[in-house]
Design an enzyme around this catalytic site. Sequence first.
Site, PDB file in Angstrom:
ATOM      1  N   ASN A   9      -6.897  -2.470  -6.778  1.00 55.21           N
ATOM      2  CA  ASN A   9      -5.715  -3.325  -6.902  1.00 55.21           C
ATOM      3  C   ASN A   9      -5.465  -3.948  -5.534  1.00 55.21           C
ATOM      4  O   ASN A   9      -5.008  -3.267  -4.619  1.00 55.21           O
ATOM      5  CB  ASN A   9      -4.526  -2.474  -7.357  1.00 55.21           C
ATOM      6  CG  ASN A   9      -3.234  -3.266  -7.402  1.00 55.21           C
ATOM      7  OD1 ASN A   9      -3.237  -4.488  -7.219  1.00 55.21           O
ATOM      8  ND2 ASN A   9      -2.130  -2.578  -7.636  1.00 55.21           N
ATOM      9  N   LYS A  11      -3.325  -6.101  -4.721  1.00 57.35           N
ATOM     10  CA  LYS A  11      -1.907  -6.412  -4.499  1.00 57.35           C
ATOM     11  C   LYS A  11      -1.777  -7.823  -3.914  1.00 57.35           C
ATOM     12  O   LYS A  11      -2.566  -8.697  -4.266  1.00 57.35           O
ATOM     13  CB  LYS A  11      -1.255  -5.326  -3.639  1.00 57.35           C
ATOM     14  CG  LYS A  11      -1.504  -3.927  -4.241  1.00 57.35           C
ATOM     15  CD  LYS A  11      -0.665  -2.830  -3.635  1.00 57.35           C
ATOM     16  CE  LYS A  11      -1.024  -1.504  -4.297  1.00 57.35           C
ATOM     17  NZ  LYS A  11      -0.172  -0.396  -3.857  1.00 57.35           N
ATOM     18  N   HIS A  97       2.927  -1.492 -13.061  1.00 57.11           N
ATOM     19  CA  HIS A  97       2.631  -0.908 -11.744  1.00 57.11           C
ATOM     20  C   HIS A  97       3.937  -0.501 -11.063  1.00 57.11           C
ATOM     21  O   HIS A  97       4.965  -1.163 -11.209  1.00 57.11           O
ATOM     22  CB  HIS A  97       1.860  -1.910 -10.867  1.00 57.11           C
ATOM     23  CG  HIS A  97       1.391  -1.264  -9.599  1.00 57.11           C
ATOM     24  ND1 HIS A  97       2.185  -1.186  -8.481  1.00 57.11           N
ATOM     25  CD2 HIS A  97       0.248  -0.626  -9.302  1.00 57.11           C
ATOM     26  CE1 HIS A  97       1.520  -0.516  -7.541  1.00 57.11           C
ATOM     27  NE2 HIS A  97       0.343  -0.172  -8.014  1.00 57.11           N
ATOM     28  N   GLU A  99       5.065  -0.913  -8.171  1.00 62.35           N
ATOM     29  CA  GLU A  99       5.780  -1.933  -7.392  1.00 62.35           C
ATOM     30  C   GLU A  99       6.511  -2.910  -8.305  1.00 62.35           C
ATOM     31  O   GLU A  99       7.544  -3.472  -7.933  1.00 62.35           O
ATOM     32  CB  GLU A  99       4.787  -2.643  -6.459  1.00 62.35           C
ATOM     33  CG  GLU A  99       4.417  -1.722  -5.289  1.00 62.35           C
ATOM     34  CD  GLU A  99       2.960  -1.719  -4.912  1.00 62.35           C
ATOM     35  OE1 GLU A  99       2.250  -2.693  -5.192  1.00 62.35           O
ATOM     36  OE2 GLU A  99       2.512  -0.696  -4.332  1.00 62.35           O
ATOM     37  N   GLU A 169       0.148   7.287 -11.148  1.00 69.25           N
ATOM     38  CA  GLU A 169       0.320   6.954  -9.738  1.00 69.25           C
ATOM     39  C   GLU A 169       1.689   7.467  -9.281  1.00 69.25           C
ATOM     40  O   GLU A 169       2.705   6.776  -9.464  1.00 69.25           O
ATOM     41  CB  GLU A 169       0.259   5.434  -9.529  1.00 69.25           C
ATOM     42  CG  GLU A 169      -1.056   4.801  -9.915  1.00 69.25           C
ATOM     43  CD  GLU A 169      -1.261   3.472  -9.177  1.00 69.25           C
ATOM     44  OE1 GLU A 169      -2.226   3.389  -8.407  1.00 69.25           O
ATOM     45  OE2 GLU A 169      -0.458   2.544  -9.353  1.00 69.25           O
ATOM     46  N   GLY A 175       0.565   4.034  -0.962  1.00 67.41           N
ATOM     47  CA  GLY A 175       0.675   3.353   0.321  1.00 67.41           C
ATOM     48  C   GLY A 175       1.275   4.212   1.415  1.00 67.41           C
ATOM     49  O   GLY A 175       1.673   3.703   2.466  1.00 67.41           O
ATOM     50  N   SER A 215      -2.970   6.456  -2.441  1.00 66.50           N
ATOM     51  CA  SER A 215      -3.655   6.815  -1.189  1.00 66.50           C
ATOM     52  C   SER A 215      -5.050   7.405  -1.417  1.00 66.50           C
ATOM     53  O   SER A 215      -5.452   8.339  -0.717  1.00 66.50           O
ATOM     54  CB  SER A 215      -2.787   7.745  -0.341  1.00 66.50           C
ATOM     55  OG  SER A 215      -1.575   7.088   0.019  1.00 66.50           O
TER      56      SER A 215
HETATM   57  P1  13P Z   1      -2.698   2.795  -2.236  1.00 61.93           P
HETATM   58  O1  13P Z   1      -4.112   3.202  -2.584  1.00 61.93           O
HETATM   59  O2  13P Z   1      -2.631   1.757  -1.171  1.00 61.93           O
HETATM   60  O3  13P Z   1      -1.826   3.974  -2.011  1.00 61.93           O
HETATM   61  O4  13P Z   1      -2.121   2.058  -3.562  1.00 61.93           O
HETATM   62  C1  13P Z   1      -2.236   2.688  -4.784  1.00 61.93           C
HETATM   63  C2  13P Z   1      -1.863   1.725  -5.835  1.00 61.93           C
HETATM   64  O5  13P Z   1      -0.710   1.355  -5.964  1.00 61.93           O
HETATM   65  C3  13P Z   1      -2.929   1.196  -6.707  1.00 61.93           C
HETATM   66  O6  13P Z   1      -2.397   0.476  -7.758  1.00 61.93           O
END
Ligand code: 13P
Length: 253
Positions: A9, A11, A97, A99, A169, A175, A215
């Site tokens: 992803n 982002k 997701h 976010e 997740e 993150g 992560s």
């Molecule tokens: P990170 O791997 O940067 O923690 O992000 C995970 C994520 O949100 C994947 O969709």
Amino acid sequence: MRKPFVAGNWKMNTDSHTSISLAESIVSGSLETAGQSVSVAVCPPFVYLQAVAKALSASSIAVGAQDIYIESQGAFTGEISASMLKDIGCTYALCGHSERRHVLGETDELINKKVTAAIGGGLLPILCVGELLAEREASRTNEVVTRQIKNCLAGLSIEKVSAVTIAYEPVWAIGTGLTATPQQAQEAHDFVRKLLLQMYDAQLAEEIRILYGGSVKPGNAGDLMAEQDIDGLLVGGASLSADDFIAIIQAAA
Ligand code: 13P
């Protein structure tokens, strides 16, 4: 037997140049070996999707959208439909997701419509679920994940749900560099699979893929993938480095 699945992803990262060079590096650095035994997808920003899909068209790497809208066309300024995404070569769509839930305010009810629209438009949804740190600390992880899965899959037939991949997740691991331990992730995945068994049937629960995200790095991917109910990885930050993403795919193979 569930085929491992690794999705990146991206982002809101990359630009018109780096999105293509990242896609090309992933193709050339990998995957003819690992690619046979692992399903791989990348989810670039909307504006680079078509170019990335083209760059990947001769490879086995699929392209996914980071979000979709619930309607198929019409006066919905700024939105992108499942049929548009299908049209430019998308296979998957992330739905719900973390976010989008916690920064953009998406509700389970909206995400349910997105999952439904994705399937209706011929895309394979990756439904993201996961608890906040405060919810884990209050021992509410199972309750939160149950609510999210039940609400977001409401009204879908078992045939439709078989098109879905679940991504667990935990919000506190995204993150942050704080990965869930393999045991914590396995516990949550086992819980999700048993919930799906209750909601549907043994075949669906056995076949559905449940990815872990939060992560994920080359150094922890192997230990996570060694767990029985972790069928793949949804990778954020580390998917922006071709070397790291390829190492994660190889760990999943
Ligand atoms: P990170 O791997 O940067 O923690 O992000 C995970 C994520 O949100 C994947 O969709």
